[in-house]
Design an enzyme around this catalytic site. Structure first.
Site, PDB file in Angstrom:
ATOM      1  N   HIS A 134      -5.462  14.769 -10.566  1.00 50.17           N
ATOM      2  CA  HIS A 134      -5.636  14.718 -12.027  1.00 50.17           C
ATOM      3  C   HIS A 134      -6.906  15.353 -12.582  1.00 50.17           C
ATOM      4  O   HIS A 134      -7.093  15.369 -13.791  1.00 50.17           O
ATOM      5  CB  HIS A 134      -5.599  13.258 -12.538  1.00 50.17           C
ATOM      6  CG  HIS A 134      -4.400  12.489 -12.071  1.00 50.17           C
ATOM      7  ND1 HIS A 134      -3.154  12.672 -12.619  1.00 50.17           N
ATOM      8  CD2 HIS A 134      -4.253  11.553 -11.106  1.00 50.17           C
ATOM      9  CE1 HIS A 134      -2.290  11.860 -12.018  1.00 50.17           C
ATOM     10  NE2 HIS A 134      -2.925  11.180 -11.080  1.00 50.17           N
ATOM     11  N   ASN A 156       0.852  -1.194   0.000  1.00 54.09           N
ATOM     12  CA  ASN A 156       0.000   0.000   0.000  1.00 54.09           C
ATOM     13  C   ASN A 156       0.890   1.247   0.000  1.00 54.09           C
ATOM     14  O   ASN A 156       1.107   1.861   1.044  1.00 54.09           O
ATOM     15  CB  ASN A 156      -0.907   0.018   1.241  1.00 54.09           C
ATOM     16  CG  ASN A 156      -1.903  -1.106   1.198  1.00 54.09           C
ATOM     17  OD1 ASN A 156      -2.356  -1.513   0.124  1.00 54.09           O
ATOM     18  ND2 ASN A 156      -2.233  -1.643   2.354  1.00 54.09           N
ATOM     19  N   HIS A 162       9.049  20.418  10.712  1.00 53.30           N
ATOM     20  CA  HIS A 162       7.837  21.097  11.176  1.00 53.30           C
ATOM     21  C   HIS A 162       7.257  20.414  12.431  1.00 53.30           C
ATOM     22  O   HIS A 162       7.836  19.473  12.942  1.00 53.30           O
ATOM     23  CB  HIS A 162       6.838  21.204  10.032  1.00 53.30           C
ATOM     24  CG  HIS A 162       7.290  22.210   8.991  1.00 53.30           C
ATOM     25  ND1 HIS A 162       6.454  23.146   8.445  1.00 53.30           N
ATOM     26  CD2 HIS A 162       8.510  22.447   8.447  1.00 53.30           C
ATOM     27  CE1 HIS A 162       7.138  23.906   7.588  1.00 53.30           C
ATOM     28  NE2 HIS A 162       8.381  23.492   7.567  1.00 53.30           N
ATOM     29  N   ARG A 214     -12.602  10.348  -9.075  1.00 53.85           N
ATOM     30  CA  ARG A 214     -12.456   9.179  -8.206  1.00 53.85           C
ATOM     31  C   ARG A 214     -12.658   9.498  -6.719  1.00 53.85           C
ATOM     32  O   ARG A 214     -13.266   8.725  -5.997  1.00 53.85           O
ATOM     33  CB  ARG A 214     -11.086   8.524  -8.426  1.00 53.85           C
ATOM     34  CG  ARG A 214     -10.937   7.222  -7.676  1.00 53.85           C
ATOM     35  CD  ARG A 214      -9.674   6.492  -8.013  1.00 53.85           C
ATOM     36  NE  ARG A 214      -9.583   6.177  -9.444  1.00 53.85           N
ATOM     37  CZ  ARG A 214      -8.509   5.610  -9.999  1.00 53.85           C
ATOM     38  NH1 ARG A 214      -7.447   5.328  -9.265  1.00 53.85           N
ATOM     39  NH2 ARG A 214      -8.497   5.349 -11.289  1.00 53.85           N
TER      40      ARG A 214
END
Ligand SMILES: Cc1ncc(COP(=O)(O)O)c(C=O)c1O
Length: 425
Positions: free
Chosen positions: A245, A50, A218, A249
């Site tokens: 894009h 993943n 940070h 989706r």
């Protein structure tokens, strides 16, 4: 090696690496804040294959939204969209407000007020979308000057972009009043101020859109990364479309779009322009373990900042030191110092002494951005930038990080003492 032995070895290895990270410096600009938890979670993402944006990013977005909203207690639902950097978050914010899909978009040539002392990618996204940055001077707190902000308004002004620089908090009352009076959008740049508060509310919840960075140094880190936050459903939906894009989706209204366009395969249905600003689940893995540690990191940063102030306040005749402002919670991203006019030494003499003694220094962010050569290439407007010009020549910062303890602060104070024993009367 069994799992516990592996974790034990990993913990030892990471802690040794962290110790050696400072390479013997007394006060490095930054120190790593991640360890075994983040690495094992990232490792899990990789072995499970993943590695693109997935469930860990989704969890982090929900957790971050809850963090900002005080577990849902304060005001409207906030949508937190993770992106691959704070710079991308700023560009996404400007791209949403200039997008023809929203009502009353900012148009080419319209103006956006932004402080002249800030990071480059607070300013460049304004240029990227065809708007014109108007550089506004800062005050002694390095934040947009409320009076000069009003003077900078023109008939073309459409938005204000306050930047909560170095963890300190802008006068959001003044920003909101002006925005309301002139009907302006507000984009908060919170890239250096995660967890800072204005009148009990977290920064990033006080505007139309806000940006955060989770870069290495940070308040929390995902290596590179950031968030674009908003309470506006339409902006949140656009953020999800433009982040990936321009396709539907991840749209919050995917069903509507798909029904309205029966002739196109919904898997590749493009409904707007887009970038690829997606983070990976490896970054999400880091974030879900960093975020629960944020408040303890901030507590340590605040203690270190206040301890530095206590140790250096005897030099207030020569130095402007940072202050926590009334009604705010400062999160001490770094420790800025400005040499006062008439001091018997130059900034470079002090910074050389600090560097020679293991205290890293940097100029105060980009100084006065109007003087950076990049700005010769693009149209912009500016008012009186006299304090920004002063900052460019007389300010710098040293690091603050959660591991900065009171013994180190004493040693740092000793380095300042040895400098002042030589130069001051
Ligand atoms: C005020 C400010 N805005 C934007 C950014 C951009 O964030 P990133 O480095 O994640 O792109 C930074 C980076 O430190 C910053 O300090």
């Amino acid at each position: 090696m069994n799992e516990d032995e592996f974790k034990g070895e990993l913990r030892k290895y990471v802690s040794k690496k962290c110790d050696s990270y400072s390479s013997g410096k007394l006060l490095p600009l930054m120190m790593p804040t991640f360890g075994q938890d983040e690495i094992l979670e990232a490792f899990d993402s990789m072995v499970e294959l993943n590695v693109t944006m997935g469930t860990k990013v989704e969890k982090l977005e929900k957790d971050f939204s809850s963090y900002l909203m005080g577990n849902g207690g304060a005001g409207n639902l906030l949508y937190a969209n993770m992106v691959n950097s704070g710079s991308s978050a700023n560009l996404l914010a400007l791209s949403i407000l200039t997008n023809p899909a929203i009502k009353n978009p900012i148009r080419p040539g319209d103006e956006v007020l932004v402080p002249s002392v800030t990071w480059s990618t607070s300013i460049f996204p304004i240029i990227n979308v065809g708007a014109v940055p108007v550089l506004v001077d800062v005050g002694e707190d390095y934040l947009i000057d409320a009076e000069k902000m009003k003077e900078a308004i023109s008939p073309k002004t459409r938005a204000i972009m306050p930047v909560h620089l170095l963890g300190n908090v802008c006068d959001m009352g003044a920003v909101s009043d002006l925005a309301q009076e002139k009907n302006l959008y507000v984009i908060e740049d919170c890239c250096e101020a995660m967890g800072s508060e204005y009148r009990g509310n977290k920064v990033g919840t006080l505007s139309d859109l806000s940006s955060f960075s989770t870069y290495f140094s940070h308040h929390i880190t995902t290596g590179e990364g950031g968030f674009l936050c908003t309470s506006n459903f339409d902006y949140a939906d656009l953020a999800r479309i433009l982040r990936a894009h321009g396709y539907v989706r991840h749209s919050l209204k995917k069903g509507e779009y798909v029904c309205a366009t029966p002739g196109i395969d919904p898997r590749f249905l493009f409904v707007n322009m887009g970038y690829n600003f997606r983070p990976t689940d490896i970054q999400g893995a880091f974030g879900i373990h960093q975020l629960p540690k944020l408040d303890s990191f901030i507590k340590s940063r605040r203690e270190a900042g206040l301890a530095l102030n206590a140790a250096l306040s005897k030099y207030l005749e020569y130095l402007v030191l940072p202050q926590e402002k009334k009604d705010t919670r400062h999160t001490w991203f770094a420790y800025p110092i400005t040499i006062r006019e008439g001091a018997p030494f130059r900034r470079e003499e002090l910074t050389s002494h600090l560097e020679e003694n293991g205290i890293e220094t940097r100029p105060l962010v980009c100084g006065n951005f109007a003087e950076q050569p990049a700005m010769r290439l693009f149209p912009y407007r500016k008012g009186d930038l006299s304090y920004s010009e002063y900052v460019m020549r007389n300010s710098f910062y040293i690091g603050i990080h959660p591991q900065l303890d009171s013994q180190t602060v004493s040693k740092v104070a000793g380095v300042f003492d040895s400098f002042f024993s030589k130069v001051a009367r």
